[in-house]
Design a protein around this motif. Structure first.
Motif: not given
Length: 139
Positions: A1-18
């Motif tokens: 779950m993302i807690h920091n909406f200030k600094e978005i690292k979209i690639g890491a989130l994609l990898k996590q969801k995959v």
């Protein structure tokens, strides 16, 4: 779950969801029409082109754009989001509160970083809504 909406690292989130969905690399490559090396590079990116992010959202059945909407709600200057201005573009309400938004607001109050009045004014949250959250989510 993302807690920091200030600094978005979209690639890491994609990898996590995959990883969570256990999507095979061949399926990703076929869907995005890119080689594996390009997918691996995307996992390192802080941001992506909107069309590409839309394709990822469809593949992973997750609205990655919502993360950016949360950023706007939390970090845009007061009054800059959700106020209708003379435009023919669709207007969206700012007060679509998710669990993450509510948790963020409760954390601000519980740690003393913000007062109730500051939360109401800075984030345009109605007093009754804030007090309902406090009653429901009190620790």
């Amino acid at each position: 779950m993302i807690h920091n909406f200030k600094e978005i690292k979209i690639g890491a989130l994609l990898k996590q969801k995959v990883s969570e969905e256990k999507i095979e690399m061949t399926r990703i490559c076929n869907f995005l029409d890119v080689p594996e090396e390009k997918v691996l590079l995307m996992y390192e990116y802080d941001s992506l082109d909107c069309d590409l992010l839309l394709r990822w959202s469809k593949l992973l059945e997750y609205d990655f754009f919502r993360i950016y909407s949360h950023h706007l709600i939390l970090y845009s200057p007061p009054g800059s989001v959700g106020k209708p201005k003379g435009t023919s573009l669709p207007q969206f309400r700012k007060n679509v509160y998710t669990v993450e938004i509510i948790d963020f607001m409760m954390e601000l109050l519980e740690t003393g970083k913000k007062t109730k009045l500051e939360v109401q004014n800075e984030y345009n949250i109605p007093k009754t809504t804030l007090y309902k959250w406090i009653a429901k989510h009190k620790k």
